[in-house]
Design a protein around this motif. Sequence first.
Motif, PDB file in Angstrom:
ATOM      1  N   UNK A   1       0.857  -1.173   0.000  1.00 24.09           N
ATOM      2  CA  UNK A   1       0.000   0.000   0.000  1.00 24.09           C
ATOM      3  C   UNK A   1       0.899   1.232   0.000  1.00 24.09           C
ATOM      4  N   UNK A   2       0.606   2.149  -0.870  1.00 27.03           N
ATOM      5  CA  UNK A   2       1.340   3.410  -0.968  1.00 27.03           C
ATOM      6  C   UNK A   2       0.391   4.522  -0.533  1.00 27.03           C
TER       7      UNK A   2
ATOM      8  N   UNK B   1       3.757   2.078 -10.788  1.00 32.19           N
ATOM      9  CA  UNK B   1       3.097   0.920 -10.190  1.00 32.19           C
ATOM     10  C   UNK B   1       1.820   0.622 -10.974  1.00 32.19           C
ATOM     11  N   UNK B   2       1.365  -0.600 -10.882  1.00 30.23           N
ATOM     12  CA  UNK B   2       0.088  -0.992 -11.479  1.00 30.23           C
ATOM     13  C   UNK B   2      -0.865  -1.225 -10.304  1.00 30.23           C
ATOM     14  N   UNK B   3      -1.775  -0.297 -10.058  1.00 30.33           N
ATOM     15  CA  UNK B   3      -2.615  -0.408  -8.860  1.00 30.33           C
ATOM     16  C   UNK B   3      -3.771  -1.383  -9.015  1.00 30.33           C
ATOM     17  N   UNK B   4      -4.106  -2.031  -7.911  1.00 31.42           N
ATOM     18  CA  UNK B   4      -5.359  -2.788  -7.837  1.00 31.42           C
ATOM     19  C   UNK B   4      -6.510  -1.786  -7.726  1.00 31.42           C
ATOM     20  N   UNK B   5      -6.277  -0.735  -6.953  1.00 30.73           N
ATOM     21  CA  UNK B   5      -7.284   0.306  -6.781  1.00 30.73           C
ATOM     22  C   UNK B   5      -6.674   1.547  -6.160  1.00 30.73           C
ATOM     23  N   UNK B   6      -7.384   2.653  -6.286  1.00 30.03           N
ATOM     24  CA  UNK B   6      -6.948   3.929  -5.716  1.00 30.03           C
ATOM     25  C   UNK B   6      -8.081   4.498  -4.885  1.00 30.03           C
TER      26      UNK B   6
ATOM     27  N   UNK C   1      -6.920  14.728  -9.693  1.00 33.14           N
ATOM     28  CA  UNK C   1      -5.947  14.063  -8.815  1.00 33.14           C
ATOM     29  C   UNK C   1      -5.313  12.875  -9.536  1.00 33.14           C
ATOM     30  N   UNK C   2      -6.116  12.091 -10.225  1.00 38.52           N
ATOM     31  CA  UNK C   2      -5.570  10.949 -10.970  1.00 38.52           C
ATOM     32  C   UNK C   2      -4.639  11.441 -12.081  1.00 38.52           C
ATOM     33  N   UNK C   3      -4.984  12.549 -12.732  1.00 36.50           N
ATOM     34  CA  UNK C   3      -4.082  13.145 -13.730  1.00 36.50           C
ATOM     35  C   UNK C   3      -2.752  13.534 -13.092  1.00 36.50           C
TER      36      UNK C   3
ATOM     37  N   UNK D   1       1.663   6.200 -11.699  1.00 30.66           N
ATOM     38  CA  UNK D   1       0.992   5.222 -12.559  1.00 30.66           C
ATOM     39  C   UNK D   1       1.271   5.602 -14.004  1.00 30.66           C
ATOM     40  N   UNK D   2       1.314   4.611 -14.861  1.00 33.64           N
ATOM     41  CA  UNK D   2       1.602   4.877 -16.270  1.00 33.64           C
ATOM     42  C   UNK D   2       0.329   5.122 -17.065  1.00 33.64           C
ATOM     43  N   UNK D   3      -0.730   4.422 -16.675  1.00 32.27           N
ATOM     44  CA  UNK D   3      -1.953   4.444 -17.473  1.00 32.27           C
ATOM     45  C   UNK D   3      -3.156   4.509 -16.543  1.00 32.27           C
ATOM     46  N   UNK D   4      -4.062   5.443 -16.811  1.00 34.63           N
ATOM     47  CA  UNK D   4      -5.271   5.555 -15.990  1.00 34.63           C
ATOM     48  C   UNK D   4      -6.521   5.111 -16.745  1.00 34.63           C
ATOM     49  N   UNK D   5      -6.324   4.329 -17.798  1.00 29.92           N
ATOM     50  CA  UNK D   5      -7.481   3.846 -18.547  1.00 29.92           C
ATOM     51  C   UNK D   5      -8.224   2.801 -17.707  1.00 29.92           C
TER      52      UNK D   5
END
Length: 134
Positions: A1-2, A55-60, A81-83, A91-95
Amino acid sequence: MIQFSILIPSKPKPAGSLGKHGNITMNKNGYIPWKRILARHIEIQAKEQKLVLPVVPYGIVIHHRVVDFKCGDLLNINGAVIDAIKLAGVIKDDSPCNLNRFTGSMTRSPYNEITIVICDNYVEYQKAQDLISD
């Protein structure tokens, strides 16, 4: 967890909204500088935590503590915030295929602060949701 916890000098600025003709309008005067400031704070905290990025998140999970609720709708503010998280390189991708679990909330507070929790798995995601609901 971050986890990132950022005191911000101004209220959140929404990313944009749907215009009267169905187009997306951007709040460039407030949004872009606000996003850059937030991204810089995230970058600093990521370096302090010695994170391996992206990182590749499970969720935010994002929780806003704000002085003034007159800051736009929660969906657009969380988009900003996600931007900023993406701009900071966390994160690399927010799709939707890479970020499909998200919780956002807002409460009144004597100061403006954003808490961002990036979770690796379901258990962390549930704990983060419990953390911000307290």
